[in-house]
Design a protein around this motif. Structure first.
Motif, PDB file in Angstrom:
ATOM      1  N   LEU A 176      -8.467   4.775  -6.173  1.00 39.21           N
ATOM      2  CA  LEU A 176      -8.863   3.383  -5.953  1.00 39.21           C
ATOM      3  C   LEU A 176      -8.074   2.777  -4.786  1.00 39.21           C
ATOM      4  N   LEU A 177      -6.767   2.964  -4.792  1.00 37.57           N
ATOM      5  CA  LEU A 177      -5.940   2.424  -3.722  1.00 37.57           C
ATOM      6  C   LEU A 177      -6.252   3.104  -2.389  1.00 37.57           C
ATOM      7  N   THR A 202      -9.337  -0.423   6.837  1.00 37.33           N
ATOM      8  CA  THR A 202      -8.166  -0.727   7.667  1.00 37.33           C
ATOM      9  C   THR A 202      -7.599   0.551   8.265  1.00 37.33           C
ATOM     10  N   GLN A 208       0.840  -1.205   0.000  1.00 40.62           N
ATOM     11  CA  GLN A 208       0.000   0.000   0.000  1.00 40.62           C
ATOM     12  C   GLN A 208       0.871   1.250   0.000  1.00 40.62           C
ATOM     13  N   THR A 232      -9.066   1.505  -0.622  1.00 47.33           N
ATOM     14  CA  THR A 232      -8.788   0.251   0.080  1.00 47.33           C
ATOM     15  C   THR A 232      -8.334   0.495   1.521  1.00 47.33           C
TER      16      THR A 232
END
Length: 142
Positions: free
Chosen positions: A66-67, A74, A12, A70
């Motif tokens: 988009l990343l 979290t 990430q 994610t």
């Protein structure tokens, strides 16, 4: 990401840094060449690269957002629940949302007066975004 950790995992971190760097460099390069082009100072090879700079910028932007999405279940959720770094985390997300919406507006708006305003906002906020991210990262360290 490690269980119960707010730290990003390696992929990430690498992905966001790489896409972020591609965004800042392609946007700044396009703005610089565009400014030269308006003054008639850009070389022909530079003008030919402008569409490719925008394509790279748009592609990196989609990947970055988009990343970033994610990270919601979290990093963002854990960070919010920990109560740490909330203000500049929200500030950074708002900045990314403004960049996303202003970029969309630049692509689709027809009104040149509005485009100029969105263009300036997008450029200056985009150039400031690495500093905002650095502030977020440094503020989150114990």
């Amino acid at each position: 990401m490690k269980a119960n950790s707010v730290k990003l995992d390696g992929s990430q971190r690498v992905g966001l840094r790489g896409l972020g760097l591609a965004l800042v460099l392609s946007g700044a390069a396009w703005a610089w060449v565009h400014r030269l082009d308006e003054g008639g100072e850009a070389a022909a090879w530079m003008r030919e690269l402008k569409p490719w700079m925008l394509k790279l910028h748009g592609f990196a932007g989609v990947g970055f957002v988009l990343l970033l999405g994610t990270l919601i279940p979290t990093h963002m959720l854990r960070g919010w629940n920990s109560g740490r770094n909330r203000i500049n985390g929200v500030f950074f997300l708002v900045a990314i949302a403004v960049l996303t919406l202003s970029g969309y507006s630049l692509y689709y708006l027809g009104d040149e007066g509005l485009r100029l305003g969105f263009s300036r906002l997008h450029l200056w906020l985009g150039l400031a975004s690495p500093l905002l991210l650095f502030w977020h990262i440094r503020s989150g360290k114990p």
